[in-house]
Design an enzyme around this catalytic site. Structure first.
Site, PDB file in Angstrom:
ATOM      1  N   GLU A   1       9.106  -2.691  -1.855  1.00 55.45           N
ATOM      2  CA  GLU A   1       8.597  -2.286  -0.549  1.00 55.45           C
ATOM      3  C   GLU A   1       9.951  -1.972   0.453  1.00 55.45           C
ATOM      4  OE1 GLU A   1       4.998  -2.474   2.007  1.00 55.45           O
ATOM      5  OE2 GLU A   1       5.795  -2.093   0.304  1.00 55.45           O
TER       6      GLU A   1
ATOM      7  N   GLU B   1      -7.738   2.273   9.695  1.00 58.42           N
ATOM      8  CA  GLU B   1      -8.083   2.210   8.195  1.00 58.42           C
ATOM      9  C   GLU B   1      -9.395   2.840   8.058  1.00 58.42           C
ATOM     10  OE1 GLU B   1      -5.896   1.636   5.908  1.00 58.42           O
ATOM     11  OE2 GLU B   1      -4.270   0.224   7.156  1.00 58.42           O
TER      12      GLU B   1
ATOM     13  N   GLU C   1       3.686   6.821  -1.656  1.00 54.36           N
ATOM     14  CA  GLU C   1       4.384   7.727  -0.594  1.00 54.36           C
ATOM     15  C   GLU C   1       5.452   8.216  -1.433  1.00 54.36           C
ATOM     16  OE1 GLU C   1       2.316   4.883   1.903  1.00 54.36           O
ATOM     17  OE2 GLU C   1       3.842   4.547   0.246  1.00 54.36           O
TER      18      GLU C   1
ATOM     19  N   ASP D   1       4.468   5.715  11.087  1.00 52.51           N
ATOM     20  CA  ASP D   1       4.553   7.023  10.185  1.00 52.51           C
ATOM     21  C   ASP D   1       3.600   8.280  10.093  1.00 52.51           C
ATOM     22  OD1 ASP D   1       2.373   5.327   9.386  1.00 52.51           O
ATOM     23  OD2 ASP D   1       3.230   4.607   7.546  1.00 52.51           O
TER      24      ASP D   1
END
EC number: 3.2.1.-
Length: 590
Positions: free
Chosen positions: A417, A175, A482, A305
């Site tokens: 989600e 992150e 996304e 991802d």
């Protein structure tokens, strides 16, 4: 007086027709009759099913008739959008800009210097190192929106960050790289302010001990005050963690000339190249000591991802000079399309899912919705073989459409989600998309596009939710980017106005359901017309979601896809070319 045994019989004997029937049901004869009846009903159901049985019909025949579910009455159909004047799109871009200002000014008023704003209680929280992640994550958005005053205040804060002193504990590597390091480098590329490069270099140096493992795999995090390297997931590294730092570190290696930046992160590419499975994919968990894959879980969702995303984007960022990255990307995409991509049970919606031990979960994560945009980016920027270009283009459209439909078909207009696709009686074994593509090609490509590409009519309204071929497994909307990211890339590549209109619909839903007096909050459930708002405004909402929406509506091409590459936090980095001296030092060959 009756004898005792006769008295007992008289008390237990049926005294009504209901008791007589119940007594008969308990008899042996009734059991036999009912068993035979059930067998006959089963055989009738099997021979004359009420639903089409796709497992008994050749795939080539399926595509000669309308898709199942076409008989559903629709509340609405999506008409092709009329040409919207440029002035209207400019106005819509300005609306997104005002949304950013509302969110960021709310953060400045109640939480400036802290990491994130709590938009319902108007308080602050420290959850990402305590350096003000919302500030750094918002820098590139401010610059693209030409918010000079906000940027000036933010830059003053960044110049005062003492990375090692101000840290609140263990620095989470993944992150921190995508939000802080990516944010600093992108803002430097957009502004040229030297302090940003200085801070980026300081942060990258601070994080280098995270790679101190037998195979050079990064630990979950690092505490610079104690030297403690936090283990990741029971001493395992996630694919996303180990393979999503290369854009930032390689660009910084080019800017600073520090070879260690390139070498540390490129070791992960060596490891991935040498262990890419025959199907082109990688497991989600890796042993940090041996550098081997340790599970059979395949995904492009939360655990993996951006590991796939960065293969193509590294290749593009470095001027298409690292050919092996393109080879790995193409093999991986082929694996995703073959193994992880399916058609839904009644409407042939194209979706992507995880597998464990080869068994598909049929669960679509919002986080996986970046993949359609990634495929479209590859088609636009890389000279692909025609077969690959066709497949990637079709999958990009189909996947992005499905992700958008999970928004459009909810009461709120916001996306969940997770959506769980149903496995129905007629499709106990849901169709793999690539199998249907091959059957469609063998049938002469009837209709011009393969199944799963063109969107069916929407199913709207709460009363019709049972007719959808998925349900909302995790109904929260967390302000994620996304889907709008893929919609933005699809617009850039196709110039089809429908993508902008779809993005506009999502933006309006965000404004309606997520806006608070102080900022924007996440939504616990998207299933209702009147949603609640949770007390969370993640920094990525300003860094990604609002940025992609702003760029989608802007008439000016502010970030040309052939000159900039977005990191996974939507921070644009400029395409560069390795110098000959760098190629020699790093062993880069065409």
């Amino acid at each position: 007086m009756l004898p005792l045994h006769r008295l007992a019989q008289s008390q237990s004997a049926p005294t009504s027709k209901y008791e007589k029937f119940a007594s008969w049901l308990r008899s042996r004869l009734a059991t036999r009759i009912l068993s035979v009846a059930l067998i006959v009903l089963f055989l009738l159901f099997w021979l004359f099913p009420p639903f089409p049985r796709y497992d008994s019909v050749p795939l080539s025949e399926i595509f000669k008739r309308p898709s199942a579910g076409a008989h559903y009455a629709q509340d609405s159909t999506e008409a092709p959008p009329s040409r919207v004047p440029a002035a209207v799109w400019h106005s819509r871009a300005q609306s997104v800009k005002e949304s950013f200002i509302h969110a960021y000014h709310g953060y400045e008023a109640a939480a400036f210097g802290w990491d994130e704003l709590l938009p319902v209680t108007n308080k602050s929280t420290t959850n990402f190192n305590g350096w003000g992640v919302t500030i750094v994550d918002s820098l590139s958005t401010m610059l693209l929106m030409d918010l000079k005053d906000e940027y000036t205040r933010a830059l003053a804060h960044v110049s005062k960050i003492a990375i090692k002193i101000m840290c609140t504990g263990t620095i989470p590597f993944f992150e921190t790289v995508i939000r802080y390091l990516g944010g600093l480098l992108s803002a430097y590329a957009l502004s040229g302010d030297a302090i940003l490069l200085t801070k980026a270099d300081e942060l990258a140096q601070t994080l280098l001990p995270v790679f101190d493992s037998p195979k050079g795999m990064p630990h979950f995090g690092y505490d610079p005050s104690t030297g403690f390297k936090a283990p990741s997931w029971a001493s395992h590294a996630l694919l996303a963690e180990m393979a999503s730092c290369q854009l930032e570190y390689k660009y910084l290696a080019h800017l600073t000339g520090r070879a260690e930046y390139f070498q540390k992160v490129d070791r992960m590419m060596d490891l991935m190249q040498n262990s890419q499975r025959a199907d082109g994919l990688w497991s989600t968990y890796w042993d940090i000591t041996s550098g081997t894959q340790v599970n059979t879980h395949l995904s492009i969702g939360a655990l993996a991802d951006s590991g796939y995303e960065y293969l193509l984007k590294q290749y593009l960022l470095t001027g298409k000079s690292e050919k092996r990255l393109l080879d790995m990307y193409l093999k991986a995409v082929r694996g995703v399309l073959e193994k992880l991509t399916f058609l839904s049970s009644t409407r042939d919606l194209l979706y992507i899912t995880d597998t464990k031990d080869g068994v598909p979960e049929h669960r679509l994560e919002h986080l996986s919705c970046f993949f359609g945009g990634l495929l479209a980016l590859g088609v636009e920027t890389v000279d692909l073989p025609q077969q690959d270009a066709d497949l990637h283009r079709w999958a990009a459209e189909g996947l992005t459409t499905t992700c958008w439909m999970t928004y459009a078909e909810t009461q709120s207009g916001l996306g969940p989600e997770e959506a769980q696709f149903k496995v129905t009686f007629d499709r106990l074994h849901p169709l793999k998309w690539m199998d249907t593509v091959r059957a469609w090609e063998n049938a002469g490509r009837e209709g011009g596009v393969p199944p799963g590409v063109k969107a069916p009519q929407l199913i709207l309204g709460e009363s019709r939710s049972g007719h959808r071929d998925y349900y909302l497994r995790s109904p929260g909307y967390y302000l994620r980017p996304e889907t709008v990211e893929s919609i933005y890339i699809m617009w850039k590549v196709t110039k089809d106005e429908i993508w902008r209109e779809r993005g506009w619909g999502i933006y309006r839903a965000i404004e309606k359901h997520c806006k608070t007096e102080f900022g924007y909050g996440t939504v616990p459930s998207v299933q209702y017309k009147r949603t609640g708002i949770a007390d969370s405004m993640p920094s990525y909402f300003l860094a990604e979601t609002l940025k992609y929406l702003y760029l989608l509506f802007s008439e000016e091409d502010r970030v040309p896809l052939d000159k900039w590459v977005f990191n996974t936090e939507a921070h644009p980095l400029p395409v560069f070319h390795w110098k000959n001296s760098e190629k020699a030092l790093y062993g880069i060959h065409q």
